[in-house]
Design a protein around this motif. Structure first.
Motif, PDB file in Angstrom:
ATOM      1  N   ALA A  44     -26.569 -17.972 -14.146  1.00  0.00           N
ATOM      2  CA  ALA A  44     -26.885 -19.219 -13.444  1.00  0.00           C
ATOM      3  C   ALA A  44     -25.619 -19.815 -12.832  1.00  0.00           C
TER       4      ALA A  44
ATOM      5  N   SER B 173     -33.218 -21.581 -23.021  1.00  0.00           N
ATOM      6  CA  SER B 173     -32.086 -22.011 -22.202  1.00  0.00           C
ATOM      7  C   SER B 173     -31.960 -21.125 -20.973  1.00  0.00           C
ATOM      8  N   ALA B 174     -31.348 -21.676 -19.962  1.00  0.00           N
ATOM      9  CA  ALA B 174     -31.086 -20.902 -18.754  1.00  0.00           C
ATOM     10  C   ALA B 174     -30.046 -19.831 -19.061  1.00  0.00           C
TER      11      ALA B 174
END
Length: 114
Positions: free
Chosen positions: A18, A12-13
């Motif tokens: 982010a 996952s980011a």
């Protein structure tokens, strides 16, 4: 022959960073504020006078967002009239380096017409 099946979990980011990059880059004034601070313009009134189109209301919202993320800090001086200055935090310097690298990447993309 050793045929091990290796499974990987979904990557996952980085959620918080982010969101921070998206919010800061999405604000059209944040990068301008960093440039002002880099040029020793630390007071809000001076920032507004230095940039055409920048209003006090928009600047205050931008500064507040940057303080919430820990990129900037507000310094109040016990003077009359009151004086407030903003400066980049240690974390903010790291974050701005990342944004600088993104700008370099964008310049490479622009130059290569990708």
């Amino acid at each position: 022959m050793n045929n091990k099946l290796i499974t990987f979990s979904r990557k996952s980011a980085p959620e918080k960073s982010a969101r921070m990059v998206e919010t800061i880059v999405g604000c059209k004034w944040s990068l301008t504020v960093y440039n002002l601070l880099n040029n020793d313009i630390h007071r809000p009134g001076e920032m507004v006078r230095s940039v055409e189109g920048l209003t006090t209301k928009v600047l205050n919202a931008c500064l507040k967002r940057n303080i919430e993320f820990g990129i900037l800090e507000r310094e109040m001086f016990n003077e009359i009239p009151p004086r407030v200055e903003y400066k980049v935090t240690t974390f903010g310097h790291k974050f701005i380096k990342i944004l600088t690298e993104l700008e370099k990447l964008q310049a490479e993309i622009d130059d290569s017409n990708l």
